[in-house]
Design a protein around this motif. Structure first.
Motif, PDB file in Angstrom:
ATOM      1  N   THR A 258      15.883 -23.905  24.226  1.00  0.00           N
ATOM      2  CA  THR A 258      15.726 -24.593  25.047  1.00  0.00           C
ATOM      3  C   THR A 258      16.873 -25.492  23.207  1.00  0.00           C
ATOM      4  O   THR A 258      18.197 -25.394  23.526  1.00  0.00           O
ATOM      5  CB  THR A 258      14.892 -25.542  25.015  1.00  0.00           C
ATOM      6  N   LYS A 259      16.791 -25.445  22.011  1.00  0.00           N
ATOM      7  CA  LYS A 259      17.427 -25.991  21.051  1.00  0.00           C
ATOM      8  C   LYS A 259      18.433 -24.847  20.912  1.00  0.00           C
ATOM      9  O   LYS A 259      18.204 -23.328  20.989  1.00  0.00           O
ATOM     10  CB  LYS A 259      16.496 -25.697  19.647  1.00  0.00           C
ATOM     11  N   PRO A 260      20.033 -25.286  20.462  1.00  0.00           N
ATOM     12  CA  PRO A 260      20.548 -24.870  20.405  1.00  0.00           C
ATOM     13  C   PRO A 260      20.991 -23.552  19.758  1.00  0.00           C
ATOM     14  O   PRO A 260      20.062 -23.468  18.221  1.00  0.00           O
ATOM     15  CB  PRO A 260      22.442 -25.288  20.292  1.00  0.00           C
ATOM     16  N   VAL A 261      21.578 -22.012  19.360  1.00  0.00           N
ATOM     17  CA  VAL A 261      21.238 -21.513  18.723  1.00  0.00           C
ATOM     18  C   VAL A 261      22.544 -19.831  17.531  1.00  0.00           C
ATOM     19  O   VAL A 261      23.536 -20.620  18.858  1.00  0.00           O
ATOM     20  CB  VAL A 261      20.593 -19.946  19.224  1.00  0.00           C
ATOM     21  N   VAL A 262      22.832 -20.491  16.960  1.00  0.00           N
ATOM     22  CA  VAL A 262      24.309 -19.931  16.511  1.00  0.00           C
ATOM     23  C   VAL A 262      24.066 -18.546  15.873  1.00  0.00           C
ATOM     24  O   VAL A 262      22.945 -18.393  14.738  1.00  0.00           O
ATOM     25  CB  VAL A 262      24.639 -20.376  15.439  1.00  0.00           C
ATOM     26  N   ALA A 263      24.642 -17.286  16.723  1.00  0.00           N
ATOM     27  CA  ALA A 263      24.662 -16.688  15.285  1.00  0.00           C
ATOM     28  C   ALA A 263      25.634 -15.716  15.215  1.00  0.00           C
ATOM     29  O   ALA A 263      26.503 -15.904  15.608  1.00  0.00           O
ATOM     30  CB  ALA A 263      24.015 -15.245  16.360  1.00  0.00           C
ATOM     31  N   PHE A 264      25.455 -14.626  14.143  1.00  0.00           N
ATOM     32  CA  PHE A 264      26.710 -13.720  13.470  1.00  0.00           C
ATOM     33  C   PHE A 264      25.397 -12.617  12.601  1.00  0.00           C
ATOM     34  O   PHE A 264      24.555 -12.774  12.440  1.00  0.00           O
ATOM     35  CB  PHE A 264      27.172 -14.209  11.841  1.00  0.00           C
ATOM     36  N   ILE A 265      26.372 -11.493  13.459  1.00  0.00           N
ATOM     37  CA  ILE A 265      25.441 -10.082  13.562  1.00  0.00           C
ATOM     38  C   ILE A 265      26.729  -9.683  12.746  1.00  0.00           C
ATOM     39  O   ILE A 265      28.202  -9.410  12.783  1.00  0.00           O
ATOM     40  CB  ILE A 265      25.396  -9.123  14.701  1.00  0.00           C
ATOM     41  N   ALA A 266      26.538  -9.193  10.800  1.00  0.00           N
ATOM     42  CA  ALA A 266      27.074  -8.324  10.816  1.00  0.00           C
ATOM     43  C   ALA A 266      27.666  -7.039  10.464  1.00  0.00           C
ATOM     44  O   ALA A 266      26.358  -5.969  11.260  1.00  0.00           O
ATOM     45  CB  ALA A 266      26.613  -8.192   9.043  1.00  0.00           C
ATOM     46  N   GLY A 267      28.453  -6.584  10.278  1.00  0.00           N
ATOM     47  CA  GLY A 267      28.893  -4.859  10.110  1.00  0.00           C
ATOM     48  C   GLY A 267      29.081  -4.597  11.580  1.00  0.00           C
ATOM     49  O   GLY A 267      29.655  -3.051  12.046  1.00  0.00           O
ATOM     50  N   GLN A 268      30.361  -5.073  12.291  1.00  0.00           N
ATOM     51  CA  GLN A 268      31.191  -5.104  13.484  1.00  0.00           C
ATOM     52  C   GLN A 268      32.241  -3.634  12.780  1.00  0.00           C
ATOM     53  O   GLN A 268      32.641  -2.827  13.679  1.00  0.00           O
ATOM     54  CB  GLN A 268      31.790  -6.272  13.607  1.00  0.00           C
ATOM     55  N   THR A 269      32.435  -3.873  11.697  1.00  0.00           N
ATOM     56  CA  THR A 269      33.408  -2.933  10.568  1.00  0.00           C
ATOM     57  C   THR A 269      32.465  -1.227  10.470  1.00  0.00           C
ATOM     58  O   THR A 269      33.498  -0.630   9.642  1.00  0.00           O
ATOM     59  CB  THR A 269      34.312  -3.893  10.128  1.00  0.00           C
TER      60      THR A 269
END
Lengths: 390, 290
Positions: free
Chosen positions: B227-238
């Motif tokens: 239920t808590k807010p989650v911020v995400a980043f995924i490395a390797g789009q390039t």
């Protein structure tokens, strides 16, 4: 680390995994001698490169006479083979494998790979031999048999039965053959720290034997030390020379086709830096992780490798020092400017351990095309602008 | 509050007297971590960094009551060390060593699970509960206490994310580096529920990368249980396909394991996904100020 087909088959032979007889050849003359030794009456002349799809690219051909072996060897040796796995630039064929032709009744697919979700190896098989397994998985997933094998218990009888019945093999001798084949393959997978073995096609002969017609193997780089026989099979000419050179200095490097050279500590931040450059309208020229033990020498080497790429219009050094100390990186940058002609703008962002000392060092060095950035976003923006000549 | 470790956690170090083990154990002690001893075979009975050295983990656990082990032994001995810790009754093994053979980790993790021991890593920066307990190699000074929990496959992105969170005026409860190898210990789906249950954590930062599908599994769990807010980043789009990007597990095979696929799954689960690690701090500030 990957090996050639002929090397994979040497390993198969050592473990009693049946393969057609074959001999590696480095020249046309050797190819003909190999064919004579094998005896015929049919041979397959195969290009040895580290990429799949060789048959479609014209690197695997059938010969019905010694003259034909000579002619095909001449044709294939030295050609630049382009397959869906080599990229458009292709790969130069420097080795051939001359193999006995097999009596093929039908073709299967068989592989052993690590299943990251199950955290154990799986044996994967299908009746659709010769097809890409990804395609089979998409079009007819029901035709793929998956048998996980827990290394703690090893290959058991039931694993073999699941495989044989899964492939619809009903003849008892044939069942015995395929089970023995898979058991040996699994044993060699474990004992040599293989990452993956793929046999496509695995053929059933007219007499009910199973033969590995092809063989692709990759090994866990972290385990090469305890597998010296495998480590010796490494063919550096199949690898990117810049990646090999970088690895000697503990740098992890992958060339890309953009304009901004990147030097970063940590694989995640290195990818994140590429992504940020891309997001800001620039293009990364490479992935480069300087690793945890970066020092002046390795940084200088990194610059040298990045600058070899003529497309590079700017360099972004992005360091968040944990174990890596920023002052060492700063000294490395200065060192690099002495050794190599750094003829493009260099944007530097140094944060974390010893960052203030590093800033002092760079200030004192008085390098003309150095641009200091305060954080990742700022650095990427400055690098993108610098590459555009702004 | 925090997850897994705090100022009272008793920690031993396997590979205590080696170069890496010594250097980082000293830093951990300076940070305030309750390191109660270490293990180096044939050095039992000695003292190192003012703490007792034992020949075996069993002896160390018996004498000190340690529940966590920080592992610095060379790659070829990691599997052995983890299994020893599991049988000695250690509850959590934090494996820092890089380059452990994958086969050894399969065996070791299965054995750890059998004995009820949690593992972190290998090839990870460790775990830190801000201003209380650092078990690993991260630069401790950047971790200010606060209300953000962080889970990351990458060491340097842990520092990057933390630094931004702190510069936005927030801080960290616990930051956990899970490592980027093909076989790892605790991952998003074990750690997310811990942060969900931790009363002090109000926002969770999740940093992933290409390869495998742990982030996709996490998206499912977040949708159902977090239920808590989650911020995400995924490395390797390039990142190009079929190339290992530094971490042994960071590879896009076929069409699986791409950043795009993971980002889409997380977005669909209601996660605030940022396209650059430079935006982690701002994103955290936005969700916390709502």
């Amino acid at each position: 680390m990957n090996v050639h087909e002929y090397q994979a088959k040497q390993i198969f032979a050592k473990y009693g995994v049946p393969t057609p007889k074959g001999i590696m050849a480095l020249s046309v003359a050797e190819a003909v001698t190999a064919a004579e030794t094998l005896g015929g009456p049919i041979w397959v002349v195969k290009a040895q490169i580290h990429a799949g799809g060789r048959g479609l690219g014209g690197g695997v051909k059938l010969a019905k006479s010694l003259e034909e072996v000579e002619q095909l060897a001449n044709e294939i040796l030295g050609m630049t083979l382009v397959t869906h796995q080599t990229g458009p630039e292709g790969k130069l064929v420097q080795k051939l494998y001359i193999e006995d032709g097999a009596d093929i009744k039908d073709e299967f697919y068989l592989s052993v790979v690590l299943d990251r979700k199950r955290e154990m190896p799986i044996i994967m098989a299908s009746t659709e031999g010769g097809m890409e397994i990804e395609t089979v998985a998409e079009e007819s997933p029901e035709k793929i048999v998956v048998v996980p094998v827990d290394p703690a218990i090893g290959f058991q009888g039931f694993h073999g039965r699941e495989l044989a019945f899964g492939l619809g093999i009903t003849d008892k001798d044939e069942q015995k053959n395929i089970i023995s084949f898979a058991e040996k393959l699994f044993k060699l997978y474990m004992e040599n720290d293989a990452e993956m073995i793929e046999i496509n096609p695995l053929v059933r002969t007219g007499s009910g034997e199973f033969l590995a017609l092809d063989g692709k193997m990759g090994f866990d780089n972290s385990a090469l030390k305890r597998n010296p026989d495998i480590a010796r099979m490494r063919d550096l000419s199949e690898e990117d020379p810049d990646e090999v050179e970088a690895a000697k200095y503990g740098l992890s490097y992958v060339a890309l086709d953009g304009e901004i050279g990147c030097m970063v500590n940590g694989a995640g931040l290195a990818m994140g830096t590429m992504d940020t450059i891309n997001h800001m309208g620039g293009t990364p020229a490479n992935f480069l992780d300087v690793g945890g033990s970066a020092n002046a020498e390795t940084v200088a080497k990194g610059f040298e490798i990045i600058l070899k790429n003529p497309n590079v219009k700017a360099i972004f050094v992005n360091i968040f020092g944990g174990i890596v100390r920023c002052d060492r990186i700063a000294n490395g940058i200065i060192e690099a400017t002495k050794i190599t002609d750094v003829n493009v703008p260099v944007v530097v962002r140094l944060d974390g351990t010893n960052a203030p000392e590093a800033a002092e060092i760079l200030k004192g060095a008085n390098i003309s095309n150095l641009i200091v950035a305060s954080n990742l976003g700022d650095g990427a923006a400055k690098a993108v602008a610098a590459a555009k000549g702004e | 509050m925090s997850i897994l470790v705090n100022k009272d956690t008793k920690v031993i170090v396997q590979g205590f007297t080696g170069k890496e083990g010594s250097f980082h154990a000293e830093q951990c002690i300076a940070y305030g971590t309750n390191i109660v001893g270490g293990v180096t075979p044939n050095k039992g009975g000695q003292e190192h960094l003012g703490k007792p050295v034992f020949d075996t983990v069993a002896q160390a656990v018996k004498a000190t009551g340690a529940t966590v082990s920080m592992i610095f032994v060379p790659p070829a001995f990691v599997g052995d060390a983890v299994m020893e810790a599991a049988e000695a009754g250690i509850e959590l093994a934090v494996i820092i060593t890089e380059g452990a053979p994958v086969r050894d980790m399969q065996m070791a993790k299965a054995h750890a699970t059998k004995h009820g021991m949690k593992t972190l890593g290998p090839n990870c920066p460790g775990i830190i509960t801000a201003e209380e307990c650092k078990i690993g190699i991260m630069p401790g000074m950047i971790f200010k206490k606060g209300n953000v929990g962080l889970i990351s496959k990458s060491g340097t992105l842990t520092y990057e994310g933390t630094n931004q969170v702190v510069q936005e005026g927030f801080g960290i409860t616990t930051a956990v580096g899970i490592g980027g190898d093909p076989i790892i210990g605790l991952s998003y789906n074990q750690l997310l529920p811990m942060f969900e249950a931790d009363p002090e954590t109000e926002c969770i930062v999740m940093i992933g990368e290409i390869g495998g599908d742990l982030e996709i599994q996490a998206a499912k769990l977040i949708k159902e249980k977090v239920t808590k807010p989650v911020v995400a980043f995924i490395a390797g789009q390039t990142a190009p396909k079929g190339k290992t990007m530094g971490h042994a597990g960071a590879i896009v095979s076929g069409s699986a394991g791409t950043a795009a696929e993971k980002m889409a799954a997380l977005k669909a689960a209601g996660v605030k996904v940022v396209v650059s690690p430079a935006e982690i701090g701002k994103a955290v500030a936005e969700v916390l100020k709502k």
